[in-house]
Design an enzyme around this catalytic site. Structure first.
Site, PDB file in Angstrom:
ATOM      1  N   HIS A 150       0.937   5.323   0.927  1.00  0.00           N
ATOM      2  CA  HIS A 150       0.294   6.403   1.685  1.00  0.00           C
ATOM      3  C   HIS A 150       0.366   7.695   0.871  1.00  0.00           C
ATOM      4  O   HIS A 150       1.461   8.084   0.437  1.00  0.00           O
ATOM      5  CB  HIS A 150       1.045   6.664   2.996  1.00  0.00           C
ATOM      6  CG  HIS A 150       0.989   5.556   3.996  1.00  0.00           C
ATOM      7  ND1 HIS A 150       0.111   5.551   5.055  1.00  0.00           N
ATOM      8  CD2 HIS A 150       1.720   4.416   4.119  1.00  0.00           C
ATOM      9  CE1 HIS A 150       0.305   4.460   5.788  1.00  0.00           C
ATOM     10  NE2 HIS A 150       1.282   3.758   5.248  1.00  0.00           N
ATOM     11  N   HIS A 199       0.834  -1.205   0.000  1.00  0.00           N
ATOM     12  CA  HIS A 199       0.000   0.000   0.000  1.00  0.00           C
ATOM     13  C   HIS A 199       0.866   1.251   0.000  1.00  0.00           C
ATOM     14  O   HIS A 199       1.947   1.269   0.571  1.00  0.00           O
ATOM     15  CB  HIS A 199      -0.966   0.023   1.187  1.00  0.00           C
ATOM     16  CG  HIS A 199      -0.311  -0.180   2.523  1.00  0.00           C
ATOM     17  ND1 HIS A 199       0.075  -1.418   2.973  1.00  0.00           N
ATOM     18  CD2 HIS A 199       0.022   0.688   3.496  1.00  0.00           C
ATOM     19  CE1 HIS A 199       0.613  -1.312   4.175  1.00  0.00           C
ATOM     20  NE2 HIS A 199       0.614  -0.033   4.514  1.00  0.00           N
TER      21      HIS A 199
HETATM   22  P1  5GP Z   1       1.911   0.517   7.370  1.00  0.00           P
HETATM   23  O1  5GP Z   1       1.676  -0.961   7.084  1.00  0.00           O
HETATM   24  O2  5GP Z   1       2.160   1.303   6.118  1.00  0.00           O
HETATM   25  O3  5GP Z   1       2.990   0.714   8.401  1.00  0.00           O
HETATM   26  O4  5GP Z   1       0.584   1.090   8.032  1.00  0.00           O
HETATM   27  C1  5GP Z   1      -0.681   0.595   7.715  1.00  0.00           C
HETATM   28  C2  5GP Z   1      -1.687   1.728   7.664  1.00  0.00           C
HETATM   29  O5  5GP Z   1      -2.964   1.151   7.471  1.00  0.00           O
HETATM   30  C3  5GP Z   1      -1.770   2.579   8.942  1.00  0.00           C
HETATM   31  O6  5GP Z   1      -1.618   3.940   8.602  1.00  0.00           O
HETATM   32  C4  5GP Z   1      -3.151   2.258   9.500  1.00  0.00           C
HETATM   33  O7  5GP Z   1      -3.770   3.379  10.100  1.00  0.00           O
HETATM   34  C5  5GP Z   1      -3.921   1.793   8.279  1.00  0.00           C
HETATM   35  N1  5GP Z   1      -4.922   0.809   8.589  1.00  0.00           N
HETATM   36  C6  5GP Z   1      -4.761  -0.352   9.287  1.00  0.00           C
HETATM   37  N2  5GP Z   1      -5.923  -1.027   9.361  1.00  0.00           N
HETATM   38  C7  5GP Z   1      -6.844  -0.289   8.698  1.00  0.00           C
HETATM   39  C8  5GP Z   1      -8.234  -0.472   8.423  1.00  0.00           C
HETATM   40  O8  5GP Z   1      -8.866  -1.450   8.806  1.00  0.00           O
HETATM   41  N3  5GP Z   1      -8.852   0.510   7.703  1.00  0.00           N
HETATM   42  C9  5GP Z   1      -8.188   1.597   7.249  1.00  0.00           C
HETATM   43  N4  5GP Z   1      -8.881   2.492   6.535  1.00  0.00           N
HETATM   44  N5  5GP Z   1      -6.879   1.803   7.486  1.00  0.00           N
HETATM   45  C10 5GP Z   1      -6.216   0.877   8.198  1.00  0.00           C
END
Ligand code: 5GP
Length: 132
Positions: A95, A93
């Site tokens: 951001h 993903h």
């Molecule tokens: P990363 O894997 O890039 O460190 O962070 C994962 C991102 O996904 C975080 O910013 C977190 O807030 C977001 N996130 C995790 N679970 C969910 C979810 O169920 N719904 C949404 N909309 N965002 C999520």
């Protein structure tokens, strides 16, 4: 095994959807660094972004561009910053975060608390400003 993001794509888990086509999906981050903080994901379930095939990699960036333009037209900011972490969810993903300075994209900062109505309104406005 299905990731939480695949469940979002399938509608098993609700999200504030921003945009979707046959290969990609964009939705508001539930713990945003800024209003309009959006996650863009490929529908294919791959953990590490640099394991995506070349066509998906190219398509992902083009999709991000279209989404970023939509966010920028709604949220007042200098630019839309782009970051990949992937430390929390094992589904590639990107951001997209509205920024005015480097401090706005510091992921160690406390996240914003938005209520459901604000998420709904943001998603509605941004999605209506995206041309896929
Ligand atoms: P990363 O894997 O890039 O460190 O962070 C994962 C991102 O996904 C975080 O910013 C977190 O807030 C977001 N996130 C995790 N679970 C969910 C979810 O169920 N719904 C949404 N909309 N965002 C999520």
């Amino acid at each position: 095994m299905s990731t939480i993001f695949s469940k979002i794509i399938n509608g098993e888990i609700p999200s504030y959807k921003i945009a979707e086509d046959d290969r990609f999906f964009a939705f508001l981050d539930i713990n945003p660094l800024a209003k309009g903080h959006t996650l863009v994901i490929p529908k294919v379930e791959v953990d590490y972004i640099f394991d995506l095939d070349d066509e998906t990699t190219k398509g992902l960036f083009v999709f991000c561009k279209k989404v970023a333009k939509g966010i920028k037209s709604v949220v007042e900011c200098k630019k839309i910053g782009i970051t990949v972490l992937g430390l929390e969810v094992a589904h590639a993903h990107v951001h997209l975060v509205p920024i005015n300075g480097i401090y706005d994209i510091d992921f160690s900062k406390p996240k914003l608390k938005l209520d459901k109505e604000e998420f709904i309104e943001l998603a509605r406005e941004i999605s209506s400003n995206i041309k896929l």
